[in-house]
Motif scaffolding. Structure first.
Motif, PDB file in Angstrom:
ATOM      1  N   TRP A 120      20.164 -13.432  60.186  1.00  0.00           N
ATOM      2  CA  TRP A 120      19.777 -14.776  60.208  1.00  0.00           C
ATOM      3  C   TRP A 120      18.560 -14.957  59.180  1.00  0.00           C
ATOM      4  O   TRP A 120      18.835 -16.148  58.396  1.00  0.00           O
TER       5      TRP A 120
ATOM      6  N   LYS B 101      20.049 -14.745  55.776  1.00  0.00           N
ATOM      7  CA  LYS B 101      20.616 -16.141  55.409  1.00  0.00           C
ATOM      8  C   LYS B 101      19.574 -17.024  54.812  1.00  0.00           C
ATOM      9  O   LYS B 101      19.911 -17.816  53.964  1.00  0.00           O
TER      10      LYS B 101
ATOM     11  N   ASP C 217      27.724  -6.690  58.072  1.00  0.00           N
ATOM     12  CA  ASP C 217      27.934  -8.153  57.965  1.00  0.00           C
ATOM     13  C   ASP C 217      29.000  -8.458  58.314  1.00  0.00           C
ATOM     14  O   ASP C 217      30.231  -8.578  57.347  1.00  0.00           O
TER      15      ASP C 217
ATOM     16  N   ARG D  47      31.139 -10.994  59.442  1.00  0.00           N
ATOM     17  CA  ARG D  47      31.476 -12.120  59.267  1.00  0.00           C
ATOM     18  C   ARG D  47      31.284 -12.557  57.833  1.00  0.00           C
ATOM     19  O   ARG D  47      31.654 -13.707  57.313  1.00  0.00           O
TER      20      ARG D  47
ATOM     21  N   GLU E  98      28.620 -13.341  56.465  1.00  0.00           N
ATOM     22  CA  GLU E  98      27.532 -14.375  56.452  1.00  0.00           C
ATOM     23  C   GLU E  98      26.103 -14.353  55.615  1.00  0.00           C
ATOM     24  O   GLU E  98      25.760 -15.406  54.962  1.00  0.00           O
ATOM     25  N   ALA E  99      25.977 -12.954  55.121  1.00  0.00           N
ATOM     26  CA  ALA E  99      24.866 -12.968  54.307  1.00  0.00           C
ATOM     27  C   ALA E  99      25.060 -11.870  53.095  1.00  0.00           C
ATOM     28  O   ALA E  99      24.471 -11.028  52.501  1.00  0.00           O
TER      29      ALA E  99
END
Length: 112
Positions: free
Chosen positions: A25, A28, A62, A64, A66-67
């Motif tokens: 999080w 991101k 990671d 998925r 996402e970052a």
């Protein structure tokens, strides 16, 4: 700053998988560090592909994707993200991410 953030996650978030989620999080949101490019002596070519360093991030970090971009700014030679399945997969049951404090490492058994 990066060490401070990691220290906060290690000491304030008991569950390693939850800490991992918070780390993703933060990445991101652009809260991660930006590393200098790897030294030229680390350049590696494998199967016709050029890498700035032989050290990379495995897909398990990671899952998925996402970052991926922020991970790329951490100084790794490559970032491998995710896995492909026809439908979303729940992965293995928790707990599935473990801290190896003595080795300063994390083991991930999340699964696809």
């Amino acid at each position: 700053a990066a060490d401070a953030g990691a220290r906060v996650l290690r000491t304030c978030v008991a569950d390693a998988e939850d800490a991992h989620g918070w780390a993703l999080w933060g990445l991101k949101l652009g809260l991660g560090p930006v590393a200098a490019p790897p030294a030229a002596s680390l350049r590696t070519t494998l199967w016709g592909l050029d890498f700035s360093s032989p050290v990379g991030v495995a897909a398990g970090f990671d899952k998925r994707g996402e970052a991926a971009a922020p991970l790329g700014s951490l100084g790794f030679g490559f970032v491998e993200v995710g896995g492909i399945t026809p439908r979303p997969q729940p992965g293995n049951d928790r707990p599935r991410v473990f801290r190896l404090e003595k080795d300063e490492a994390v083991v991930n058994f999340v699964g696809l």
